[in-house]
Design an enzyme around this catalytic site. Structure first.
Site, PDB file in Angstrom:
ATOM      1  N   ASP A 290       0.874  -1.175   0.000  1.00  0.00           N
ATOM      2  CA  ASP A 290       0.000   0.000   0.000  1.00  0.00           C
ATOM      3  C   ASP A 290       0.914   1.229   0.000  1.00  0.00           C
ATOM      4  O   ASP A 290       2.148   1.131   0.093  1.00  0.00           O
ATOM      5  CB  ASP A 290      -0.963  -0.012   1.192  1.00  0.00           C
ATOM      6  CG  ASP A 290      -2.201   0.853   0.925  1.00  0.00           C
ATOM      7  OD1 ASP A 290      -2.151   1.706   0.009  1.00  0.00           O
ATOM      8  OD2 ASP A 290      -3.215   0.697   1.619  1.00  0.00           O
TER       9      ASP A 290
HETATM   10  C1  NOJ Z   1      -3.995   3.927   0.150  1.00  0.00           C
HETATM   11  C2  NOJ Z   1      -5.176   3.017   0.295  1.00  0.00           C
HETATM   12  O1  NOJ Z   1      -5.097   2.302   1.513  1.00  0.00           O
HETATM   13  C3  NOJ Z   1      -5.318   2.037  -0.843  1.00  0.00           C
HETATM   14  O2  NOJ Z   1      -6.503   1.316  -0.673  1.00  0.00           O
HETATM   15  C4  NOJ Z   1      -5.261   2.761  -2.145  1.00  0.00           C
HETATM   16  O3  NOJ Z   1      -5.500   1.885  -3.207  1.00  0.00           O
HETATM   17  C5  NOJ Z   1      -3.920   3.427  -2.272  1.00  0.00           C
HETATM   18  N1  NOJ Z   1      -3.765   4.386  -1.197  1.00  0.00           N
HETATM   19  C6  NOJ Z   1      -3.713   4.127  -3.598  1.00  0.00           C
HETATM   20  O4  NOJ Z   1      -4.470   5.272  -3.658  1.00  0.00           O
END
Ligand code: NOJ
Length: 761
Positions: A290
């Site tokens: 993430d």
């Molecule tokens: C953080 C989030 O937790 C995740 O779900 C998301 O896809 C990514 N950022 C990218 O934006």
């Protein structure tokens, strides 16, 4: 009763043979494709320098969706495997051109984006979609979103989020399919199928991403990014099944959770990524971290330095790093020091390349929006409306105040901060959503009632959080001059989603007072709530004749809500998550394990009813809250309709079977009311005694059926050994012999029960 015609035996056996042949052919074809892809991956890998390999593991954010000179240079140098957040088609095409024509090996880019609930056409938030209990529509919705996004050059979405979510304080519950492993699995698979289609190489198919592996939904206290302490047995029985289902459905990618899971952050967790994901489940796809979650491991206090974080993540199995650059910065040294060997690096690169080949990116050149169906077409809007209408949950309807009678209505007060707000109805994660497309409840109500009904609109509050009550008098006046008042309340989009947890989950601002004030006008009060999570709405129930829960419904909020309010369609949504009475009950979910002292109905004494100086022995020792009892406000699976359904004739055949033999559970559902409507029939099972304690009920199947007044239909569910299996004390998955209860009904409180027995021999 409806009779479903049976196939003749010979026709059935011919169909089986054909299906088998088709299956053999498909499997053979899939294997050949896989082998061909592996060969191409190997060929490419042998040509790559170490720097180019590391480059493939980098996912770089396109600042403001643009291609900076720095990004262009990095792509040209082969230092980027994926770009996220570029959705302007000219930029995307240029990025792909540089990657494919100017970089040494011409490797295309994965273009990632959070396409969470629609793209330009915004669908209900996933929690709302889950309330429709309609996998087919969820799949169509994902397909629609994929096509709209692909027209901009997106080839990878970070969805679906399949975190089982049992804490409404957690802002990201909005993005989830709710609290139940079965429902989340079914809808997760539906959305993966929608995004990816049958063939990932087809234009319009985009790679899906099962996220966040795993346990993020159980963040302590509902605080985002919080610690996750889940025993392995619950990880395996509750939180992992949707991810296993995603692997089985062929999901192309996984994303790790931000969470520290039992002391080891998910992005450095070998047990999760190696033991479970790769060794047990044989996941062949790509795992992305993430956003900066590798870097976060330093902050967690799990890695001493960024270099150690890179080491932990790559060795645990994170193939691609989102946003941060620990791989780029430290893998060269880690390789030189032999802490990471080339085989580990190659394995990660293979996973990235394999997805690119699977998507056919090497064969795709430019994205031309003209090759795709138009975005936000009438067809897309119609689909959004249908899904939204099915997601609306009627929670209360005293005196059958709903549906409103168009013929007799002369005037209507439409009140509240969510009645006419083209932005707030869309919900969290709507990067690409177009507010210009939004049809608000106010507009749709005006359209549906026509000019002969006086619609008096009073916003009454600037936002859902406003404290001023100066406009309340105007709202009361509008209500008193109208036949009825419909209030559109809830919480704005920004109050749910990532990093938007709430400790109090009540209606914010002075909304409760607004309901009370409007009530004083003495007219029927209908409350429609637009929110990203279950809110503790008990305090308004006394002042509201009807309550419709609309979640954040998206672009077509208005027409879908208007259809329900005016009875064009009967409500059919069911709660995908338990509604607590007060926040202190959280976590509260239906599939709990029993305590040794479960509540005894009829013996609960509320805190206000306990006499002074009562000794402990005067009270029952049961598992409840003195001030909130033991029941939620609304149970999982609950939702009313404009008709009523009766369930009867439940049976299990055979009622005694050997473990491994399937059993069939069926019941008859009858529309005993006056209007045609959909009902979601639900099957729950309890494994009465297990080698480990089992939930009091578990959802095992559901079926949406449409019935005319007076019509009956048999709903039937097959339960295989696999459906009844669970991880026991030895962490092996097995079905245990013993007695099972099965219920079929319209919510998790279904009472119609039949038992069956599984025997060991
Ligand atoms: C953080 C989030 O937790 C995740 O779900 C998301 O896809 C990514 N950022 C990218 O934006």
């Amino acid at each position: 009763m409806t009779v479903i015609p049976a196939f003749s035996r010979s026709a059935a056996s011919l169909l089986c043979t054909l299906a088998l042949l088709a299956c053999v052919n498909t499997t053979a074809r899939a294997e050949a494709t896989r082998a061909a892809i592996d060969e191409r991956v190997e060929r490419l890998l042998t040509q790559m320098t170490v720097a180019e390999k590391i480059g493939q593991l980098a996912q770089v954010n396109a600042d403001e969706g643009k291609m900076s000179a720095k990004l262009r240079a990095a792509v040209k140098a082969g230092m980027v495997g994926s770009v996220l957040n570029a959705v302007d088609v000219a930029t995307v095409n240029e990025l792909q051109r540089v990657a494919m024509q100017e970089s040494r090996l011409g490797i295309p880019l994965l273009m990632g984006r959070d396409v969470i609930h629609g793209f330009k056409t915004v669908l209900p938030i996933p929690l709302g979609q889950a309330a429709a209990w309609n996998p087919d529509l969820v799949q169509q919705g994902a397909r629609m979103a994929a096509l709209e996004a692909a027209a901009s050059g997106v080839n990878w979405t970070f969805a679906p989020m399949i975190d089982v979510s049992r804490d409404p304080r957690w802002g990201r519950i909005a993005e989830s399919f709710g609290e139940d492993p079965h429902l989340v699995s079914v809808l997760g698979v539906a959305s993966i199928r929608g995004f990816q289609g049958d063939d990932l190489t087809r234009p319009g198919a985009i790679a899906a991403c099962a996220k966040h592996f795993v346990g993020y939904g159980a963040s302590e206290g509902g605080r985002d990014y919080g610690f996750v302490g889940i025993p392995e047995i619950d990880l395996r029985n509750v939180y992992m099944p949707p991810f296993k289902a995603a692997v089985d459905a062929g999901v192309a990618t996984f994303m790790t959770a931000f969470s520290d899971v039992n002391g080891v952050p998910a992005s450095g967790n070998r047990f999760l990524m190696q033991t479970v994901l790769r060794d047990e489940w044989k996941f062949p796809g790509l795992v992305v971290s993430d956003w900066e979650s590798i870097l976060d491991m330093v902050v967690h206090g799990f890695a001493a330095s960024e270099k150690d974080a890179a080491f932990e993540a790559l060795s645990a199995g994170v193939d691609m790093e989102m946003a941060s650059t620990t791989y780029r910065d430290h893998l060269p040294a880690l390789l030189a020091e032999k802490r990471i060997d080339m085989a580990t690096l190659d394995a990660a690169v293979r996973n990235v390349l394999r997805v690119k080949f699977r998507l056919g990116l090497f064969e795709r050149t430019v994205t031309d929006p003209a090759d795709y169906p138009p975005v936000a077409s009438e067809q897309n809007l119609a689909l959004a409306k249908k899904l939204t209408a099915q997601s609306l949950v009627l929670l209360q309807n005293r005196g059958a105040v709903l549906p409103l009678e168009r013929q007799s209505l002369r005037s209507l007060a439409v009140i509240g901060p969510m009645a006419d707000d083209d932005y707030e109805q869309l919900g969290t994660w709507i990067y690409d959503g177009d507010t210009a497309l939004s049809r608000t409840p106010l507009q749709a109500i005006r359209d549906i009632v026509g000019p002969q009904v006086a619609v008096r609109h009073v916003r009454a509050m600037e936002t859902t959080r406003s404290r001023t009550t100066t406009a309340f008098a105007e709202a009361v006046d509008a209500a008193s001059r109208s036949d009825a008042a419909v209030l559109f309340l809830g919480e704005e989009s920004i109050l749910s989603g990532e990093a938007h947890s709430r400790a109090d989950i009540d209606l914010p601002g002075n909304q409760m007072e607004l309901v009370r004030a409007v009530r004083s006008a003495g007219k029927p009060v209908i409350v429609v709530i637009l929110a990203g999570r279950p809110l503790t709405i008990e305090p308004i129930l006394g002042d509201a004749d009807a309550v419709v829960y609309a979640w954040h419904p998206g672009t077509m909020a208005g027409p879908a809500i208007a259809d329900i309010l005016f009875g064009v369609e009967s409500p059919s949504g069911k709660l995908p998550v338990t509604f607590p009475r007060v926040v202190g009950q959280v976590p509260i979910y239906y599939a709990q394990r029993n305590t040794g002292k479960p509540p005894l109905p009829g013996t609960f004494l509320h805190i206000d009813d306990i006499k002074v100086r009562t000794s402990q022995t005067g009270l029952k020792n049961k598992s409840w809250y003195l001030d909130a009892g033991y029941e939620p406000l609304y149970p999982f699976g609950y939702g009313l309709s404009y008709t009523s359904f009766a369930y009867s004739d439940i049976a299990v055949t055979p009622s005694r079977a050997r473990v491994g033999m399937p059993v069939q559970v069926r019941a008859v559902v009858t529309n005993v009311g006056k209007v045609e409507a959909d009902e979601v029939a639900q099957l729950y099972v309890q494994d009465v005694v297990g080698s480990v304690t089992r939930p009091v009920r578990e959802l095992k199947g559901f079926q949406r059926v449409r019935l005319e007044p007076g019509e009956s239909r048999e709903v039937s569910f097959q339960l295989t050994a696999d459906d009844l299996a669970f991880y026991g004390r030895d962490m092996r998955r097995a079905t245990e012999p013993g007695t099972f209860h099965a219920w079929i009904g319209g919510s998790s409180k279904a009472e119609l029960r039949a038992d069956f027995e599984l025997t060991a021999d």
